[in-house]
Design an enzyme around this catalytic site. Structure first.
Site, short mmCIF file in Angstrom:
data_model
loop_
_atom_site.label_atom_id
_atom_site.label_comp_id
_atom_site.label_asym_id
_atom_site.label_seq_id
_atom_site.Cartn_x
_atom_site.Cartn_y
_atom_site.Cartn_z
N HIS A 107 0.79 -1.27 0.06
CA HIS A 107 -0.03 0.02 0.00
C HIS A 107 1.10 1.23 -0.07
CE1 HIS A 107 -3.21 2.97 1.10
NE2 HIS A 107 -4.01 1.91 0.97
N ASP A 120 -7.73 -5.02 0.02
CA ASP A 120 -8.32 -5.32 -1.40
C ASP A 120 -8.29 -6.74 -1.19
OD1 ASP A 120 -8.84 -2.60 -1.93
OD2 ASP A 120 -6.86 -2.38 -2.29
#
Length: 432
Positions: free
Chosen positions: A313, A371
């Protein structure tokens, strides 16, 4: 903002006079150097592509410490909220700054519930799309179209109108997302029911049909509610910044949120979980679990062009705190639905195992992000991959509208106008 005792001094190597700038302190997190007078005092701009070191606003909604792997909504750690509260609790918190008491919760939940229906003309509007249109294309248009039905929302100077717009958006997003899904199937729309929870009502609108009603699975409902909570807000990301920038012109909130949805659609942002599932399906089609090791070796080879989706991320340099919660939820859902042996889920778990053990990924802190797990959970629930980003938009709406309202309420807010470093042609004349 609280002014710091220290100041920042900008000096120049050519002997030009130094310039001082005030420094402001946040309640937590990095201090900021106030450079609003930089151009006026020096004739220069800062250069910061991607805004990696630029605070675009003052906000009291969400805080992220990427090094610690910490995410706070109004000061509350995300794990505590996800374990102890439902999504509408979190919506109230993000909108109002505090968690609701029993009376406030009952009133807020009831108000949202009573705004879930949409104008019948929106069904005609959605029917103008091709049946195979991407859900995000329809959702972007449908949310923007809400401004045609609620003219009072254009008065953004009225605090009560802003509050009502927030309620309408939070309430109607599940209905619109479900309508978009039903339209893609060629099935009739299912109207909302006021006796169900926010998330339970959404699931019924998604999966019921006139021939057979839908019984909400408690484990699945809680899992989807947790997905909503984990995606409710995430500081000044691309879509939130888009909503603020769009809203800074004074446009109505439905148009601003529609702009946010369009930004979220990108594969580097809200489309990441869709891209993750597509990656898993591609690996499965090319040999499944037996080929995971080979795939991961290709990922390590920078010349292969193979990317690992759903890991790492931009903000978190530690484990994404949302991913830890989603990992637990993922296992609960697979167990409740008897999908532990589903080939794609087995593949995902093997991918996770290698990433957490292989030194290459550990050194680069490429941990599974939210995700990765949310895509697996949504697939298990029965949500089609193209709709994943629509679910994200549904959850993020409360964050967007709260950020927009915070900006409009700020007496210092101005229309956004980024600067540039111009590298084109100098002045030249057109030859006759």
């Amino acid at each position: 903002m609280q002014l710091s005792d220290k100041k920042a001094t900008l000096s120049f190597s050519d002997g030009s006079a130094s310039v001082e700038f005030p420094v402001y302190k946040g309640s937590i997190g990095p201090d900021v150097i106030d450079i609003r007078k930089l151009y006026g005092q020096t004739g220069m701009f800062t250069y910061d592509p991607g805004f990696l070191s630029t605070a675009s606003c003052e906000s009291g909604i969400t805080y992220i410490d990427g090094d610690k792997g910490q995410l706070l909504y109004r000061g509350y750690p995300i794990d505590q909220l996800a374990q102890n509260n439902d999504f509408l609790d979190v919506c109230y918190l993000i909108l109002n700054g505090e968690l609701p008491n029993a009376q406030e919760k009952a009133k807020f939940d009831n108000e949202v519930t009573n705004h879930t229906m949409v104008h019948e003309q929106l069904a005609t509007f959605i029917s103008g799309f091709s049946r195979d249109a991407h859900p995000m294309a329809m959702l972007t248009a449908a949310v923007g179209a809400l401004s045609a039905f609620y003219h009072d929302a254009t008065d953004i100077t009225n605090a009560e109108h802003r509050r009502l717009s927030a309620i309408r958006l939070i309430a109607k997003m599940p209905t619109l997302v479900a309508m978009v899904y039903k339209y893609s199937l060629g099935q009739p729309y299912i109207y909302p029911r006021n006796d169900l929870s926010y998330t339970g009502n959404f699931m019924r609108m998604m999966f019921a049909n006139p021939c057979e009603d839908y019984k909400v699975n408690d484990v699945v409902e809680r899992a989807l509610d947790r997905i909503f909570i984990l995606h409710a807000d995430h500081e000044q990301n691309a879509s939130t910044s888009t909503v603020r920038l769009c809203g800074s012109s004074g446009t109505n909130p439905f148009a601003a949120i529609s702009a946010g949805i369009a930004c979220l659609w990108g594969p580097a942002h809200g489309g990441a979980n869709e891209a993750c599932l597509q990656m898993l399906e591609s690996i499965q089609a090319n040999g499944g679990v037996a080929k995971v090791g080979e795939f991961m070796e290709q990922v390590k080879d920078k010349t292969s062009g193979v990317r690992l989706m759903g890991f790492g991320h931009r903000v978190y340099k530690n484990y994404d705190p949302r991913a830890k919660l989603m990992q637990e939820t993922c296992k609960e859902v697979l167990s409740a639905l008897g999908l532990e042996n589903d080939p794609l889920f087995k593949l995902a778990m093997e991918l996770e195992r290698i990433a957490l053990e292989d030194q290459y990924f550990v050194d680069r802190k490429l941990y599974p992000n939210v995700d990765f797990y949310s895509g697996i959970v949504q697939r298990a629930i029965g949500i089609p991959t193209p709709l994943f980003t629509g679910i994200f938009a549904l959850a993020r709406t409360v964050g967007w509208i709260s950020q927009w309202d915070e900006m409009i309420s700020d007496p210092e807010y101005k229309i956004g106008r980024p600067r540039q470093l111009y590298t084109g042609s100098v002045v030249r004349d057109v030859k006759a």
